[in-house]
Structures are given as structure tokens and as C-alpha cells.
Scaffold this motif. Structure first.
Motif, PDB file in Angstrom:
ATOM      1  N   ALA A   1      39.787  39.483  43.574  1.00 52.76           N
ATOM      2  CA  ALA A   1      39.965  40.535  42.579  1.00 52.76           C
ATOM      3  C   ALA A   1      38.806  41.522  42.642  1.00 52.76           C
TER       4      ALA A   1
ATOM      5  N   THR B   1      40.350  45.704  36.327  1.00 55.38           N
ATOM      6  CA  THR B   1      40.375  44.646  37.341  1.00 55.38           C
ATOM      7  C   THR B   1      41.671  44.752  38.148  1.00 55.38           C
TER       8      THR B   1
ATOM      9  N   ALA C   1      43.896  42.998  41.107  1.00 62.64           N
ATOM     10  CA  ALA C   1      44.091  41.725  41.802  1.00 62.64           C
ATOM     11  C   ALA C   1      44.041  41.917  43.314  1.00 62.64           C
TER      12      ALA C   1
ATOM     13  N   ASN D   1      44.380  43.960  31.967  1.00 66.27           N
ATOM     14  CA  ASN D   1      43.228  43.999  32.862  1.00 66.27           C
ATOM     15  C   ASN D   1      42.359  45.229  32.673  1.00 66.27           C
TER      16      ASN D   1
END
Length: 337
Positions: A83, A129, A131, A141
Motif C-alpha cells: 500500500a 492510502t 492499495a 482510505n
């Protein structure tokens, strides 16, 4: 050495760096918002390859920024095997001569903000964030990282307060309030900073001498009309017998209210084999509101359920012969007049 001041006629603010340095004294970096629930320049992720920055105002390194409609920032694909932690930022660029909302990629941790006074200056809006193998940022996220800034404390005229803006501070006649969106709520009152004084001890009209070098200190702090007080006495001498009870002065300029009795706890410990005692002290209007007029300890006519309780005042020689090495402490809070 160089000196600069301005703007004056003939000495204007002529460079963007001069402006930045001046304007930074007016307010801190951040999004102009009074409440963390504000959506001003808030970043959201919708599960596609962009994140959205909402409209709003901000200050960055002394420069003003305004976004009048939602701006989408493109999220670069994460081709790595872990990530990636990125940032949505506001960037003031002295070379480009503008402030813009940008997307800045990182790695396993968020990228470092660039903050060069006469170059690029960045502040965060959100942490995003991505992935591994993805190019989308979901709502879950996105972590809000906005610096918030707004007006400082505003002064107020009694009876003419402005509307109670949420989280706004207001000061009026030494009283500090915070707005909750509907009303101004009291927060604090100007008072007396932590201070000490030398208490004057008396028995009737006579000043008690506890001996040269005695520990005799009053420690207090006042907030508005509330005073916290501790008095500590350790004599180095043995005062004579007095026929009046012990009294001690309150901090100068802070007399107790006369509307009720102010109460304190006191504790006595003898280093001369006379034991110890606890009791209650109080300010009595008849003795004067600038002193603790009585230090009382409990007594009883017996130990049966029908025994009548009572209390006596503390004297220099009764029930203890207060002298060198003994310790007498008075502690409590009271309301001023």
C-alpha cells in the motif's frame, strides 16, 4: 546587516517574499474554518482514480487561496507490491506565483512536506492510502489532515455580542467565552497567577511571633472570584499563652465574601510528642473577612449515642503547645467578596 519596514510611501511591499513574511504575521497556515465538521477544502475519495477537494478558503505561507468549486485530483496508479501513502496538499509556489491543490505520492509512509520560505511551501489537506496494484482511493482510505485557522479572540462590548459562531473565542471584561453555534459559553476568567504571601497570625489584637526563620508561607491562585489557598506553618519558637484563639490573614486584596462562611481543612502534627489533630477553619464576618477567624476541632461530652457534639477553637497553648518543629497546615478554597 539590513533593515526593512513597510509598506510606506516610497517603501512599498515590492516582492512576494516581503508580502509572505508580512502576511504570515496576520494568521497561521490552514483552511479557514471554525469547526472540524466544516467541509471547506475537505478531501473525499469515491473509489475512482481521483479524490475530490471541496470548495473553500485557505492561507498558505502568507498567500490567500480560494477554490470556488470542487476540484478533482488524479491519483497515480500504485504499481508496487505494498500500500502507498499519499497526501493531498495545498502548494504555494513562488516561481509559479500561485497556490494550487495538488496530489503528492509517497511510499510506505506519507511524503515529506516541502516548506521553503522563498520557494515551494506545502500544507496537508488529507492522507490518502492506495492499495497495492490499485489507482483508486475509497472514502475509508482518506484521513483528514487539514490545518484549520480562523480569527483570533474577538473583543466584545457588554450587551452587544455578535452571534455565537461555533468554536470562536470572545473576551469581555476579562471573561473568556467560546461559541457553540447558539450561545456564548463561559470558559475562563482573568485572575491572579500562582503567588505566595507571608500570612500574619494573630490572637485577638496581638501578632503571634512563631520564631526567627519559621516556615510561614501562603500559596494561592485566584480565578475570577474563586481562590485556592494553602498555608503552611512550622514554628522555630514557642509563643506565649494567649487568651484569644489563633487567626490568620487571607491573601492581600482577596477578602472572603460575607454572604456565607468560607470553610477550610486544617491539620496539625506535633514533633514534640503531643500527637496530631484535624479540624475545620472558617471565615466569620464578626472577625473580619480578611482572615481565617477560627480553627475548630471536634469534641464531645461523652461516647454514648446521646453525647452532645461540640467544637473548640485552637489556641497557641491549647489543646497543644504549638512550638518549634510542629506543623500546621490550612488548605481550601473560598469565594471573594
Amino acid at each position: 546587516m539590513a533593515e526593512f519596514s513597510g509598506p510606506f510611501d516610497g517603501s512599498p511591499i515590492s516582492t512576494q517574499l516581503q508580502w509572505s513574511r508580512m502576511a504570515r504575521r496576520w494568521g497561521l497556515d490552514g483552511v479557514h474554518a471554525q469547526d472540524p465538521t466544516s467541509t471547506a477544502l475537505k478531501v473525499t475519495g469515491s473509489g475512482v482514480n481521483t479524490v475530490a477537494v471541496a470548495a473553500g478558503h485557505a492561507s498558505v505561507n502568507g498567500f490567500y487561496y480560494y477554490l470556488d468549486a470542487t476540484k478533482n485530483l488524479t491519483v497515480p496508479a500504485n504499481s508496487g507490491g505494498a500500500a502507498r501513502v499519499d497526501l493531498a496538499i495545498l502548494r504555494a509556489d513562488m516561481t509559479a506565483k500561485k497556490v494550487t491543490a495538488e496530489y503528492k505520492t509517497g511510499g510506505t509512509t506519507a511524503p515529506t512536506l516541502t516548506q521553503i520560505e522563498n520557494g515551494v511551501w506545502e500544507i496537508p489537506l488529507a492522507q490518502c492510502t492506495v492499495a497495492a496494484g490499485a489507482s483508486v482511493v475509497t472514502a475509508a482510505n482518506v484521513l483528514d489532515k487539514r490545518y484549520l485557522t480562523d480569527r483570533g479572540v474577538i473583543p466584545s462590548i457588554g450587551g452587544a455580542r455578535p452571534p455565537a459562531a461555533k468554536n470562536q473565542l470572545l473576551i469581555e471584561d476579562g471573561q473568556l467565552y467560546v461559541g457553540d453555534g447558539a450561545a456564548w459559553r463561559w470558559l475562563a476568567t482573568a485572575g491572579v497567577q500562582e503567588a505566595t504571601y507571608t500570612p500574619v497570625w494573630t490572637a485577638g489584637a496581638t501578632t503571634i511571633n512563631w520564631g526567627s526563620g519559621a516556615t510561614n508561607i501562603g500559596h494561592y491562585q485566584a480565578v475570577g472570584k474563586r481562590v485556592d489557598l494553602t498555608i503552611q506553618l512550622t514554628p522555630t519558637g514557642n509563643p506565649p499563652k494567649y487568651d484569644d484563639p489563633i487567626q490568620v490573614a487571607l491573601p492581600p486584596g482577596l477578602p472572603a465574601t460575607g454572604s456565607h462562611r468560607s470553610l477550610f481543612n486544617w491539620n496539625f502534627t506535633s514533633s514534640n510528642g503531643e500527637g496530631s489533630a484535624v479540624g475545620v477553619a472558617f471565615v466569620a464576618a464578626s472577625d473580619g473577612l480578611n482572615k481565617v477567624g477560627r480553627l475548630r476541632y471536634g469534641v464531645s461530652s461523652g461516647n454514648s449515642s446521646s453525647a452532645i457534639p461540640n467544637s473548640f477553637s485552637l489556641f497557641t497553648n491549647h489543646p497543644f503547645d504549638i512550638r518549634s518543629g510542629d506543623v500546621l497546615t490550612i488548605d481550601g478554597s473560598y469565594w471573594t467578596a
